[in-house]
Motif scaffolding. Structure first.
Motif, PDB file in Angstrom:
ATOM      1  N   UNK A 386       0.865  -1.188   0.000  1.00  0.00           N
ATOM      2  CA  UNK A 386       0.000   0.000   0.000  1.00  0.00           C
ATOM      3  C   UNK A 386       0.899   1.234   0.000  1.00  0.00           C
ATOM      4  N   UNK A 387       0.821   1.991  -1.093  1.00  0.00           N
ATOM      5  CA  UNK A 387       1.668   3.164  -1.273  1.00  0.00           C
ATOM      6  C   UNK A 387       0.873   4.414  -0.887  1.00  0.00           C
ATOM      7  N   UNK A 388       1.150   4.964   0.274  1.00  0.00           N
ATOM      8  CA  UNK A 388       0.374   6.101   0.791  1.00  0.00           C
ATOM      9  C   UNK A 388       0.351   7.282  -0.164  1.00  0.00           C
ATOM     10  N   UNK A 389       1.493   7.543  -0.824  1.00  0.00           N
ATOM     11  CA  UNK A 389       1.587   8.735  -1.659  1.00  0.00           C
ATOM     12  C   UNK A 389       0.740   8.632  -2.925  1.00  0.00           C
ATOM     13  N   UNK A 390       0.316   7.408  -3.318  1.00  0.00           N
ATOM     14  CA  UNK A 390      -0.509   7.240  -4.524  1.00  0.00           C
ATOM     15  C   UNK A 390      -2.000   7.324  -4.230  1.00  0.00           C
ATOM     16  N   UNK A 391      -2.380   6.978  -3.013  1.00  0.00           N
ATOM     17  CA  UNK A 391      -3.799   6.871  -2.703  1.00  0.00           C
ATOM     18  C   UNK A 391      -4.365   8.231  -2.292  1.00  0.00           C
ATOM     19  N   UNK A 417      -1.120  -2.594   5.740  1.00  0.00           N
ATOM     20  CA  UNK A 417      -2.517  -3.016   5.869  1.00  0.00           C
ATOM     21  C   UNK A 417      -3.292  -2.046   6.759  1.00  0.00           C
ATOM     22  N   UNK A 418      -2.682  -1.628   7.841  1.00  0.00           N
ATOM     23  CA  UNK A 418      -3.315  -0.670   8.745  1.00  0.00           C
ATOM     24  C   UNK A 418      -3.525   0.661   8.032  1.00  0.00           C
ATOM     25  N   UNK A 419      -2.573   1.039   7.165  1.00  0.00           N
ATOM     26  CA  UNK A 419      -2.705   2.289   6.400  1.00  0.00           C
ATOM     27  C   UNK A 419      -3.897   2.217   5.456  1.00  0.00           C
ATOM     28  N   UNK A 420      -4.100   1.064   4.824  1.00  0.00           N
ATOM     29  CA  UNK A 420      -5.260   0.901   3.939  1.00  0.00           C
ATOM     30  C   UNK A 420      -6.552   0.993   4.748  1.00  0.00           C
ATOM     31  N   UNK A 421      -6.591   0.322   5.911  1.00  0.00           N
ATOM     32  CA  UNK A 421      -7.788   0.377   6.753  1.00  0.00           C
ATOM     33  C   UNK A 421      -8.114   1.817   7.129  1.00  0.00           C
ATOM     34  N   UNK A 422      -7.087   2.585   7.449  1.00  0.00           N
ATOM     35  CA  UNK A 422      -7.286   3.990   7.795  1.00  0.00           C
ATOM     36  C   UNK A 422      -7.845   4.769   6.617  1.00  0.00           C
ATOM     37  N   UNK A 423      -7.310   4.500   5.397  1.00  0.00           N
ATOM     38  CA  UNK A 423      -7.783   5.193   4.195  1.00  0.00           C
ATOM     39  C   UNK A 423      -9.268   4.943   3.983  1.00  0.00           C
ATOM     40  N   UNK A 424      -9.701   3.713   4.141  1.00  0.00           N
ATOM     41  CA  UNK A 424     -11.108   3.364   3.912  1.00  0.00           C
ATOM     42  C   UNK A 424     -12.006   3.996   4.967  1.00  0.00           C
ATOM     43  N   UNK A 425     -11.662   3.813   6.219  1.00  0.00           N
ATOM     44  CA  UNK A 425     -12.519   4.291   7.314  1.00  0.00           C
ATOM     45  C   UNK A 425     -12.656   5.810   7.279  1.00  0.00           C
TER      46      UNK A 425
END
Length: 475
Positions: A386-391, A417-425
């Motif tokens: 999960x690339x934070x700078x792209x999302x 994985x935790x970063x993706x969960x944060x993005x969604x929530x």
């Protein structure tokens, strides 16, 4: 009315069989008091050999078996020994039964073979059944070589279900022990609703110079094919306007001089499609469907060809569902990565509302979401990166306008994985539920620690349900 009873069955019952025919008002069983048509119905659920054996019960039972509606022959059940005498007896018993049957009653014929028999006999049995004009179901299951050439098979007006399953041992297939079925140029089975084919090589009839086939099944609802091959065929067209379910597994076209030989399915009402196999074989498929409710794609590794070629073919195959599919399950989406095609050129999925994946990298997931602007449900099992700078949520329309359910199947507690969960929530504007299933291995973290992290995020929708569950292994 038949004049005789199968001789070998009488012999097997032994000298005491006459005593079993005696009956009186006191010991007559309930079944014998039933009307003939009910007894016929009951006998139809027995293996044919057992149904025939009831002829020794009494005078009334002598001919009842001849009115059964279903025939089932299994050489494995009927003969425990394996020799030429046993095979001959089996062949003779089938002929005897077919000879004595009531011509108008039979509706289902099943044949299960574990030994090699002359194809002539099998085709004679098939033709005899189909000539009765009332046969609705035909099942042929064989583990040995059979060539099916009966022309009656392709023009029966009454046949509703056709199942040909030829599970020949794989080592023998390498030695030319393949099952071959000759198909005439034009086929029309006007009543067929279910067609299942497995382990068969289809060839054109010798008279077909064009090597093109047209198969017309006007009321077919389900077509399933597995481990089948169309040999030296330039084109196959299925006219199946009412088809709802199409399942294709490891089926291919080989040996044609035409570089663009295709199997075309004209199916405007298709609701479920599934493909399992090499992407190089999928290149032969032409789906002329206006809309597909559900499509499942399971790419498999091919012995020939590079990963780049397989990726490109997978990309081309995915384009067949451009703006057609509502629910898409795509196993191994990473097969697309080596294709050398920019992910931004992925096809649009404007009708897609549900996406299911297994393992997926963050970049691939991002572009799939971008290409599905109206996605409502996202399900995947494992997130590789999960690339934070792209999302950026502003660049993913479905996150802002339509994404309602997210299911993450095997959360390990990794940082990405935790970063993706944060993005969604924190970004899904209409989110209703986000479910995360913790893996058995949480990367050294305790379940409560991961749960605390996920529940610390600020929800974009206050009423959204956020949950972390422990994985329950199935034993």
């Amino acid at each position: 009315m038949p004049a005789t009873i199968p001789t070998e069955l009488e012999t097997e019952m032994g000298p005491n069989s006459s005593s079993k025919k005696r009956k009186s008002n006191e010991d007559q069983d309930i079944i014998s008091n039933l009307p003939d048509f009910i007894i016929d119905y009951i006998l139809s659920f027995l293996p044919t050999r057992d149904a025939v054996r009831t002829c020794i019960l009494s005078k009334r039972w002598i001919y009842l078996w001849t009115f059964v509606t279903k025939l089932y022959f299994n050489d494995r059940e009927q003969y425990q020994y394996r020799n030429n005498i046993g095979k001959t007896r089996f062949v003779n018993s089938v002929y005897r039964v077919l000879l004595h049957l009531n011509t108008s009653s039979i509706q289902s014929f099943s044949l299960s073979l574990s030994e090699h028999y002359n194809s002539y006999h099998v085709n004679q049995w098939i033709s005899a059944m189909l000539r009765r004009r009332r046969l609705k179901e035909l099942y042929i299951d064989s583990t040995e070589k059979i060539d099916i050439f009966s022309p009656s098979l392709w023009k029966s007006p009454s046949l509703e279900k056709l199942v040909l399953v030829m599970n020949v041992y794989s080592m023998r297939r390498k030695m030319n022990f393949d099952i071959r079925v000759k198909v005439p140029t034009c086929v029309c089975l006007s009543s067929l609703t279910v067609l299942k084919l497995s382990g068969i090589i289809f060839t054109c009839a010798p008279s077909n110079d064009s090597k093109k086939l047209n198969l017309n099944f006007p009321v077919l609802k389900k077509y399933e094919t597995e481990n089948c091959t169309w040999l030296n065929v330039k084109g196959v067209t299925f006219e199946i306007p009412l088809l709802e379910v199409l399942l294709i597994s490891r089926t291919r076209v080989i040996g044609s001089d035409e570089p663009h030989s295709v199997i075309k399915f004209c199916a405007s009402r298709l609701t479920k499609f599934s493909y399992t196999g090499c992407m190089s074989d999928a290149n032969f498929l032409d789906l002329s469907a206006t809309q597909i409710a559900s499509a499942n794609i399971y790419p498999q590794k091919c012995k020939e060809g590079s990963e780049e070629e397989a990726g490109f073919l997978a990309y081309e195959f995915l384009k067949k569902f451009n703006n057609k599919v509502e629910c898409l399950r795509f196993n191994q989406p990473e097969v697309l990565v080596p294709a050398g095609v920019s992910l931004i050129d992925l096809p649009e999925f404007e009708m897609l509302s549900r996406l299911e994946l297994d393992k997926v990298a963050g970049v691939m997931l991002l572009f799939l979401l971008i290409k599905a602007p109206f996605l409502k449900t996202l399900i995947f099992q494992e997130l590789l990166t999960f690339e934070d700078d792209l999302w950026d949520a502003k660049c993913v329309p479905c996150v802002l306008t339509s994404l309602q359910v997210v299911y993450f199947g095997r959360l390990k507690g990794d940082k990405h994985e935790v970063s993706f969960a944060k993005f969604v929530v924190e970004n899904a504007q209409v989110l209703k539920r986000a479910s995360f299933i913790a893996s058995n291995n949480l990367c050294g973290l305790k379940f409560d620690q991961v749960k605390e992290k996920i529940f610390s995020f600020n929800k974009s929708v206050g009423s959204a349900v956020i949950e972390l569950k422990e994985h329950i292994s199935r034993r």
